[in-house]
Design a protein around this motif. Structure first.
Motif, PDB file in Angstrom:
ATOM      1  N   GLY A 181      19.489  25.061 -10.344  1.00  0.00           N
ATOM      2  CA  GLY A 181      20.373  24.607  -9.259  1.00  0.00           C
ATOM      3  C   GLY A 181      21.672  24.077  -9.817  1.00  0.00           C
ATOM      4  O   GLY A 181      21.715  23.486 -10.901  1.00  0.00           O
ATOM      5  N   ILE A 182      22.718  24.325  -9.058  1.00  0.00           N
ATOM      6  CA  ILE A 182      24.058  23.878  -9.477  1.00  0.00           C
ATOM      7  C   ILE A 182      24.691  23.038  -8.367  1.00  0.00           C
ATOM      8  O   ILE A 182      24.268  23.096  -7.217  1.00  0.00           O
ATOM      9  CB  ILE A 182      24.975  25.092  -9.808  1.00  0.00           C
ATOM     10  N   ARG A 183      25.725  22.292  -8.718  1.00  0.00           N
ATOM     11  CA  ARG A 183      26.444  21.496  -7.724  1.00  0.00           C
ATOM     12  C   ARG A 183      27.438  22.384  -6.982  1.00  0.00           C
ATOM     13  O   ARG A 183      28.193  23.127  -7.606  1.00  0.00           O
ATOM     14  CB  ARG A 183      27.187  20.357  -8.397  1.00  0.00           C
ATOM     15  N   THR A 184      27.410  22.301  -5.679  1.00  0.00           N
ATOM     16  CA  THR A 184      28.392  23.023  -4.862  1.00  0.00           C
ATOM     17  C   THR A 184      28.865  22.050  -3.786  1.00  0.00           C
ATOM     18  O   THR A 184      28.478  20.871  -3.802  1.00  0.00           O
ATOM     19  CB  THR A 184      27.762  24.252  -4.193  1.00  0.00           C
ATOM     20  N   PHE A 185      29.615  22.529  -2.812  1.00  0.00           N
ATOM     21  CA  PHE A 185      30.025  21.640  -1.713  1.00  0.00           C
ATOM     22  C   PHE A 185      28.857  21.297  -0.812  1.00  0.00           C
ATOM     23  O   PHE A 185      28.935  20.380   0.001  1.00  0.00           O
ATOM     24  CB  PHE A 185      31.177  22.260  -0.904  1.00  0.00           C
ATOM     25  N   GLU A 186      27.752  22.009  -0.909  1.00  0.00           N
ATOM     26  CA  GLU A 186      26.574  21.753  -0.069  1.00  0.00           C
ATOM     27  C   GLU A 186      25.833  20.521  -0.592  1.00  0.00           C
ATOM     28  O   GLU A 186      25.478  20.487  -1.770  1.00  0.00           O
ATOM     29  CB  GLU A 186      25.647  22.980  -0.118  1.00  0.00           C
ATOM     30  N   THR A 187      25.629  19.543   0.292  1.00  0.00           N
ATOM     31  CA  THR A 187      24.952  18.325  -0.176  1.00  0.00           C
ATOM     32  C   THR A 187      23.611  18.093   0.516  1.00  0.00           C
ATOM     33  O   THR A 187      22.968  17.064   0.300  1.00  0.00           O
ATOM     34  CB  THR A 187      25.847  17.088   0.042  1.00  0.00           C
ATOM     35  N   ALA A 188      23.198  19.042   1.370  1.00  0.00           N
ATOM     36  CA  ALA A 188      21.930  18.842   2.092  1.00  0.00           C
ATOM     37  C   ALA A 188      20.747  18.814   1.130  1.00  0.00           C
ATOM     38  O   ALA A 188      19.758  18.127   1.366  1.00  0.00           O
ATOM     39  CB  ALA A 188      21.732  19.948   3.129  1.00  0.00           C
ATOM     40  N   MET A 189      20.868  19.572   0.050  1.00  0.00           N
ATOM     41  CA  MET A 189      19.807  19.581  -0.956  1.00  0.00           C
ATOM     42  C   MET A 189      20.360  18.988  -2.244  1.00  0.00           C
ATOM     43  O   MET A 189      21.559  18.815  -2.384  1.00  0.00           O
ATOM     44  CB  MET A 189      19.334  21.015  -1.193  1.00  0.00           C
ATOM     45  N   ARG A 190      19.463  18.690  -3.170  1.00  0.00           N
ATOM     46  CA  ARG A 190      19.923  18.051  -4.410  1.00  0.00           C
ATOM     47  C   ARG A 190      20.931  18.950  -5.133  1.00  0.00           C
ATOM     48  O   ARG A 190      21.924  18.475  -5.672  1.00  0.00           O
ATOM     49  CB  ARG A 190      18.704  17.775  -5.309  1.00  0.00           C
ATOM     50  N   ASN A 191      20.626  20.239  -5.168  1.00  0.00           N
ATOM     51  CA  ASN A 191      21.515  21.222  -5.803  1.00  0.00           C
ATOM     52  C   ASN A 191      21.490  22.497  -4.969  1.00  0.00           C
ATOM     53  O   ASN A 191      20.747  22.585  -3.994  1.00  0.00           O
ATOM     54  CB  ASN A 191      21.024  21.532  -7.223  1.00  0.00           C
ATOM     55  N   PRO A 208      14.325  35.994 -21.347  1.00  0.00           N
ATOM     56  CA  PRO A 208      13.528  35.626 -20.179  1.00  0.00           C
ATOM     57  C   PRO A 208      14.249  34.574 -19.329  1.00  0.00           C
ATOM     58  O   PRO A 208      15.028  33.766 -19.865  1.00  0.00           O
ATOM     59  CB  PRO A 208      12.253  35.025 -20.776  1.00  0.00           C
ATOM     60  N   VAL A 209      13.966  34.593 -18.042  1.00  0.00           N
ATOM     61  CA  VAL A 209      14.591  33.636 -17.110  1.00  0.00           C
ATOM     62  C   VAL A 209      13.491  32.937 -16.314  1.00  0.00           C
ATOM     63  O   VAL A 209      12.602  33.584 -15.754  1.00  0.00           O
ATOM     64  CB  VAL A 209      15.540  34.360 -16.131  1.00  0.00           C
ATOM     65  N   ILE A 210      13.599  31.615 -16.279  1.00  0.00           N
ATOM     66  CA  ILE A 210      12.638  30.788 -15.533  1.00  0.00           C
ATOM     67  C   ILE A 210      13.379  30.120 -14.378  1.00  0.00           C
ATOM     68  O   ILE A 210      14.508  29.653 -14.551  1.00  0.00           O
ATOM     69  CB  ILE A 210      12.059  29.694 -16.480  1.00  0.00           C
ATOM     70  N   ALA A 211      12.734  30.058 -13.221  1.00  0.00           N
ATOM     71  CA  ALA A 211      13.319  29.375 -12.070  1.00  0.00           C
ATOM     72  C   ALA A 211      12.714  27.983 -11.947  1.00  0.00           C
ATOM     73  O   ALA A 211      11.503  27.826 -12.060  1.00  0.00           O
ATOM     74  CB  ALA A 211      13.025  30.171 -10.802  1.00  0.00           C
ATOM     75  N   ASP A 212      13.554  26.993 -11.735  1.00  0.00           N
ATOM     76  CA  ASP A 212      13.091  25.616 -11.514  1.00  0.00           C
ATOM     77  C   ASP A 212      13.414  25.229 -10.070  1.00  0.00           C
ATOM     78  O   ASP A 212      14.508  24.751  -9.777  1.00  0.00           O
ATOM     79  CB  ASP A 212      13.793  24.682 -12.512  1.00  0.00           C
ATOM     80  N   PRO A 213      12.459  25.465  -9.164  1.00  0.00           N
ATOM     81  CA  PRO A 213      12.732  25.163  -7.756  1.00  0.00           C
ATOM     82  C   PRO A 213      12.734  23.664  -7.466  1.00  0.00           C
ATOM     83  O   PRO A 213      13.297  23.238  -6.452  1.00  0.00           O
ATOM     84  CB  PRO A 213      11.587  25.867  -7.013  1.00  0.00           C
ATOM     85  N   SER A 214      12.138  22.867  -8.340  1.00  0.00           N
ATOM     86  CA  SER A 214      12.016  21.422  -8.069  1.00  0.00           C
ATOM     87  C   SER A 214      13.371  20.731  -8.140  1.00  0.00           C
ATOM     88  O   SER A 214      13.779  20.032  -7.205  1.00  0.00           O
ATOM     89  CB  SER A 214      11.049  20.774  -9.064  1.00  0.00           C
ATOM     90  N   HIS A 215      14.075  20.925  -9.274  1.00  0.00           N
ATOM     91  CA  HIS A 215      15.387  20.276  -9.406  1.00  0.00           C
ATOM     92  C   HIS A 215      16.424  20.926  -8.499  1.00  0.00           C
ATOM     93  O   HIS A 215      17.390  20.287  -8.102  1.00  0.00           O
ATOM     94  CB  HIS A 215      15.836  20.265 -10.870  1.00  0.00           C
ATOM     95  N   ALA A 216      16.224  22.218  -8.194  1.00  0.00           N
ATOM     96  CA  ALA A 216      17.161  22.894  -7.306  1.00  0.00           C
ATOM     97  C   ALA A 216      17.079  22.310  -5.901  1.00  0.00           C
ATOM     98  O   ALA A 216      18.104  22.019  -5.273  1.00  0.00           O
ATOM     99  CB  ALA A 216      16.867  24.390  -7.283  1.00  0.00           C
ATOM    100  N   ALA A 217      15.857  22.111  -5.415  1.00  0.00           N
ATOM    101  CA  ALA A 217      15.682  21.666  -4.027  1.00  0.00           C
ATOM    102  C   ALA A 217      15.864  20.158  -3.873  1.00  0.00           C
ATOM    103  O   ALA A 217      16.600  19.689  -3.005  1.00  0.00           O
ATOM    104  CB  ALA A 217      14.284  22.057  -3.537  1.00  0.00           C
ATOM    105  N   GLY A 218      15.159  19.416  -4.704  1.00  0.00           N
ATOM    106  CA  GLY A 218      15.173  17.964  -4.561  1.00  0.00           C
ATOM    107  C   GLY A 218      14.160  17.463  -3.548  1.00  0.00           C
ATOM    108  O   GLY A 218      13.916  16.262  -3.464  1.00  0.00           O
TER     109      GLY A 218
END
Ligand code: PEP
Ligand code: MN
Length: 300
Positions: A181-191, A208-218
């Motif tokens: 997850g990255i910072r954008t103008f959207e603040t509803a979620m953590r990232n 290889p690429v791993i997805a981290d949904p926990s830090h992305a969502a919050g």
């Protein structure tokens, strides 16, 4: 004419698929990250106690995880927040590996700690806040341990590829990329979860690429959905935070799944992981058709 990915990401030439036809598979204990099998890394944000860690290790293992995650050195947004158990946390992680056979992934924050963390961990995690700390990347790379490189929260895909190149340049081919997850103008979620970033990385890079949904969502209720999106985007695995009592967690409780939630998610993900297998077979036959002198053009 459109510039090629090789031209656009000229600072990361060895990370790109280009003319090389083999994807990197990172061996860790008996597991392979980036191979045919989907990989699950799960555990608490922070290692808090023996009981917390062991209970979580057994839970995630019986639900199908391959790696135990847990921070012993914690980068925190507040300087007054819990900073991690340090060496004691590393020892608990190693004990959990002995008891369960799970591989250990844990963060190293400082060059100073690299040799200590490498003694206990199977994979060194470079956190989002450290992605561009090149002296840390160099030291971590030279430890010889595989590296889980988390995308900086304000880093572009190009920045992530450049950091991966630094690790390769220091003699370590075993790099696992992680979208968190990255910072954008959207603040509803953590990232903002950059699913397209995962698709792009799988398209142009051999790592290889791993997805981290926990830090992305919050937020824990979004975690299974983002995990599914990560799988659909082509991720080789997921990194998920799990805690026996998320409401009492010392860090990141709101985004942590409890044991029941984790087991339910793992069951829900099964058909999506099976579908990914079909996709992989298609990708491989496409790949076979396009390898040889024309492959560089095919991915450009
Ligand atoms: C973590 O994995 O707990 C963590 C601190 O992640 P990030 O570096 O992505 O914020
Ligand atoms: Mn966390």
């Amino acid at each position: 004419m459109r510039e090629s990915w090789q031209e656009r990401f000229a600072d990361a030439p060895d990370v790109l698929l280009g003319a090389r036809c083999q994807r990197t598979v990172v061996p860790v204990l008996d597991f392979a990250v980036g191979g045919d099998e989907f990989v699950t890394m799960a555990g608490p944000c922070s290692v808090e106690s023996e009981q917390q860690l062991m209970a979580t290790a057994h839970c995630v293992r019986s639900a199908g995880a391959h790696f135990l995650r847990g921070g012993a050195f914690k980068p925190r947004s507040s300087p007054y927040a819990f900073q991690g158990l340090g060496l004691e946390g590393l020892k608990l992680l190693a004990a959990a590996r002995d008891e369960t056979g799970l591989a250990i992934v844990t963060e190293v924050m400082s060059e100073r700690d690299v040799s200590l963390v490498a003694e206990y961990a199977d994979v060194l995690q470079i956190g989002s806040r450290s992605m561009e700390n090149y002296s840390l990347l160099e030291a971590a790379a030279r430890s010889g341990r595989p590296i889980l490189l988390k995308r900086g929260m304000m880093a572009t895909v190009g920045d992530l590829l450049s950091s991966a190149q630094v690790i390769l340049n220091n003699g370590n081919p075993n790099v696992i990329l992680c979208e968190r997850g990255i910072r954008t103008f959207e603040t509803a979620m953590r990232n903002t979860f950059d699913a397209a970033g995962i698709a792009l990385l799988k398209q142009i890079a051999h790592l290889p690429v791993i997805a981290d949904p926990s830090h992305a969502a919050g937020y824990r209720e979004l975690v299974p959905k983002l995990a599914r999106i990560g799988i659909a985007a082509g991720a080789d695995g997921i990194l998920v935070e799990v805690h026996p009592h998320p409401e009492n967690a010392w860090s990141d409780g709101e985004q942590s799944l409890d044991f029941e939630g984790f087991a339910a998610m793992m069951t829900e993900l099964e058909p999506w992981i099976a579908l990914r297998g079909t996709g992989l077979r298609e990708q491989k036959s496409e790949h076979q058709r396009s390898t040889g002198p024309h492959f560089a053009e095919a991915v450009a």
